[in-house]
Design an enzyme around this catalytic site. Sequence first.
Site, short mmCIF file in Angstrom:
data_model
loop_
_atom_site.label_atom_id
_atom_site.label_comp_id
_atom_site.label_asym_id
_atom_site.label_seq_id
_atom_site.Cartn_x
_atom_site.Cartn_y
_atom_site.Cartn_z
N GLU A 9 0.80 -1.22 0.00
CA GLU A 9 0.00 0.00 0.00
C GLU A 9 0.83 1.27 0.00
O GLU A 9 0.46 2.26 -0.61
CB GLU A 9 -0.94 0.01 1.21
CG GLU A 9 -2.05 -1.03 1.11
CD GLU A 9 -3.01 -0.94 2.27
OE1 GLU A 9 -3.45 0.17 2.59
OE2 GLU A 9 -3.33 -1.98 2.86
N ASP A 82 -2.47 -4.68 3.32
CA ASP A 82 -2.63 -4.90 4.76
C ASP A 82 -3.50 -6.12 5.07
O ASP A 82 -4.42 -6.45 4.31
CB ASP A 82 -3.24 -3.66 5.41
CG ASP A 82 -2.23 -2.52 5.52
OD1 ASP A 82 -1.03 -2.79 5.38
OD2 ASP A 82 -2.65 -1.37 5.75
N ASP A 84 -6.14 -6.92 6.66
CA ASP A 84 -7.48 -6.70 7.19
C ASP A 84 -8.45 -6.58 6.02
O ASP A 84 -8.07 -6.75 4.86
CB ASP A 84 -7.55 -5.45 8.09
CG ASP A 84 -7.02 -4.20 7.40
OD1 ASP A 84 -6.89 -4.20 6.15
OD2 ASP A 84 -6.74 -3.22 8.09
N GLU A 86 -9.92 -3.96 4.69
CA GLU A 86 -9.58 -2.88 3.76
C GLU A 86 -8.43 -3.30 2.86
O GLU A 86 -8.45 -3.04 1.65
CB GLU A 86 -9.20 -1.61 4.55
CG GLU A 86 -10.34 -0.99 5.32
CD GLU A 86 -11.47 -0.51 4.43
OE1 GLU A 86 -11.17 0.08 3.37
OE2 GLU A 86 -12.64 -0.72 4.78
N TYR A 323 1.50 -5.26 13.02
CA TYR A 323 0.39 -4.52 12.42
C TYR A 323 -0.46 -3.85 13.49
O TYR A 323 -0.82 -4.47 14.49
CB TYR A 323 -0.46 -5.44 11.57
CG TYR A 323 -1.47 -4.72 10.71
CD1 TYR A 323 -1.06 -3.73 9.83
CD2 TYR A 323 -2.82 -5.01 10.79
CE1 TYR A 323 -1.97 -3.06 9.03
CE2 TYR A 323 -3.74 -4.36 9.99
CZ TYR A 323 -3.31 -3.37 9.12
OH TYR A 323 -4.21 -2.70 8.34
N ARG A 325 -3.52 -2.40 13.40
CA ARG A 325 -5.00 -2.46 13.41
C ARG A 325 -5.40 -3.90 13.75
O ARG A 325 -5.47 -4.75 12.88
CB ARG A 325 -5.57 -2.02 12.06
CG ARG A 325 -5.36 -0.55 11.79
CD ARG A 325 -6.08 -0.08 10.53
NE ARG A 325 -5.83 1.33 10.29
CZ ARG A 325 -4.83 1.81 9.57
NH1 ARG A 325 -3.99 0.98 9.00
NH2 ARG A 325 -4.67 3.11 9.41
N HIS A 370 -4.91 -13.13 14.54
CA HIS A 370 -4.00 -11.99 14.48
C HIS A 370 -3.19 -11.89 15.76
O HIS A 370 -3.41 -12.61 16.72
CB HIS A 370 -4.81 -10.71 14.26
CG HIS A 370 -5.46 -10.64 12.92
ND1 HIS A 370 -6.21 -9.58 12.52
CD2 HIS A 370 -5.46 -11.52 11.89
CE1 HIS A 370 -6.66 -9.79 11.29
NE2 HIS A 370 -6.22 -10.97 10.89
#
Length: 844
Positions: A9, A82, A84, A86, A323, A325, A370
């Site tokens: 990203e 990423d 997740d 998104e 990470y 989030r 996670h």
Amino acid sequence: MSKNLVIVESPAKAKTIKKYLGKDFEVLASYGHVRDLVPKEGAVDPEHDFAMKYQPIEKNLRHVEAIAKAVAKADALYLATDPDREGEAISWHLHEILRQRDLLSDKPAQRVVFHEITQRAILDAINHPRQLSLDLVNAQQARRALDYLVGFNLSPLLWKKIRPGLSAGRVQSPALRMIVEREEEIERFQTREYWSLEADAAKTGQPFTARLLEYAGEKLTQFSIADSARALILEQTLLAAARAQLAESGEPAADPAAIGRLRVAKVERKQRKRHPAAPFTTSTLQQEASRKMGFSTQRTMRVAQQLYEGIDTGGGAVGLITYMRTDSVNLAQDALVEIRALILQRYGAHNVPASPRLFKTKAKNAQEAHEAIRPTSVAVAPETIRAHLNADQYALYELIWKRTVACQMIPATLDTVAADLACGAGNSFRATGSVVADPGFMAIYREGVDDQADDIEGRMLPPLRTGEWVDLLALRPEQHFTEPPPRFSEASLVKTLEEYGIGRPSTYAAIISTLLAREYAVLDNRRFKPTDIGRIVNRFLTQHFTQYVDYDFTARLEDNLDAVSRGEEDWLPLMRGFWDPFKQRVAEKTENVSRQDVVQSRELGNDPKTGKLVSVRMGRFGPYAQIGVKEDADKPRFASLRPEQRMNTLTLDEALALFQLPRDLGATADGEPIQANIGRFGPYVRYGKSYVSLKQEDPYTVSRERALELIAAHRQAVANKVLREFPDSSIRILNGRFGPYITDGKKKRPSAQGPRSSQPGAGRVRNAGTRRARQEARHPPPRHQIVLTWSVRYQPATFARRRSRGLLWRPDRLPHRGGVRARLRSPQRTSGAALARAQAPVGA
């Protein structure tokens, strides 16, 4: 070209990962999302199974083109955005774009996921790719479609019923409701008075404090002593008992200031354990960074992103944390081994528990696969890399490092003591204290709290034994008042949202920033206070869209979206179940609810002078007070509320005071009238046709003397602004905010830029000719005519800057696309009169 192409990203992440993968891999960045819903109605079509119309994000088009060119030359594509929803959606959108261009027909496109940017994690992810998860993509698309449908249907309704520019969000609205309901709870709160009696005591010169616990054989409650009269009676009674005990002891007081004695009736000693907090999740990191460092949620996430993507610590960029989030409190097995080894080395074997401590998250639907937020290597201590981090990065990394290490240390051991001190029959004071016997994890980290309570930790007591006497030095009646619940801070709001199951780790910062950006709430001393417009929006939503701002409904919807991400539920029935009743409700309220019903003006009373009704209302530009109604023969008068005033608390006297403006303050020495008022850009003083902004002064109270001082300073500033005037011309050279400029009172052109002098502005204009002469010697001007022009392509500032460098343009090379044209033979030696002619239209 490299055989393998990896897409991430951000460019910072790309640079770090490239270092680990070597020459056979090319790593490019998508710079975030590459497609989004078209920004107009119809982007989501409920009539055709919620089909979504996407368009490329313009600012990222060139990055997509670069990726497309690289894919055409590569043998394999790895989508490494990423880990997740998104990130999964970004990979899917990019895959769709490339597929539509027929760039993936003959090569594999695989998804790789990693939770830390380290060589081990990156190589492991590349060696274990998977396919895109359509369940995660569908969950993200469903969330995006829901937010779109709410925004594009509810927000226009707010524009019609309240004022333009407002918005309502699926998750933002329940958060606003929390803030408003807390404020209303504070306003309804009835303060109660109560008293306590404190005893200042001492033993062998060591003072301590005790509080009255029992009186006349009855245990006291919070409101047992309700007023000062009752407190005084108890004080006198207890003082007499303490004096009697001093005489009864038969020994003089050890302290000459003693006024009596207390007998130690009972001593209780206990040992308790305090366990460390779990490693950070997104929400707990945001909370703790807010408590300990005053970081906003956005600031925390921005700095955490930098630490995750990679910091150059001397040997190249490396990701410092996992990470950021996440809602999991799990730690990887190899991380646990490394943490325990560090504790053994740094803090000794007694601080290492027998087995690793495992935590279970309290968050609903947490993704336990996670990891929690932790350092990628605890061996990288904060102090060893301090020189490579800025202040924010260091503070946040240190916080994460300490919390991670502390969570695997032994509990802290505290020795607590509670002593009851008798003062006559049936009367007892209690003294409490606590001593840290073994600090354990508290040696490096202690968790913060939102609202500090009275904590006995660290309060020391002298050695006490049952039956012995202690000196009473003073009796102090203390007055107290009950306090309302505290307003939400960023930390406590995030905590409450998480407890209700509203929002997810990636949404908390966006929720808070939207509430502040829309001016639904303001931060006052780092606590949320709803604005008038926030109250009105919340009242409208809670009255007419009750279900959609209900905490349980919003949490259940989040649960359903999580079920979609796990493949347990189909997203289309979920969308249909939400949309059909919501659409019907919007249509009903659009038809049946008037703006007057929503805004709900308050009547404050009548103006004593005119007898007309005084009310407070919400307008397009904010709340205002009004005298009269539109049905009156005379037009109503209006006055904006002051920034600190609120519609629901404004009184009649405060409203009438707003109509004191404009205030006449007399006249200047030249006879110009002076007035104080509030305008579109804030409070000001007007003299003649000139205005002076009021920065610190209040227009309701500013005096004539102060106004004259401000006017004198303003006149002096205006005089210093004029650098040069030309006779018989409206042309002037003025010293502006960004340097000297030429104007005829209507249009502005930048002055030629020269070296600065000690007098601002003057040297630049005076020396410009000398500078141009030197430039002309190096670049002789052509003999043909020079065209000085405004154009679409070359704006005045750009043209003047190039001209001042001697870059003179030939007429046939100048663009002639609109604008004013004027022909000059020598721009370097242009007089004021020539400039005046130049600003006239061609042919004048």
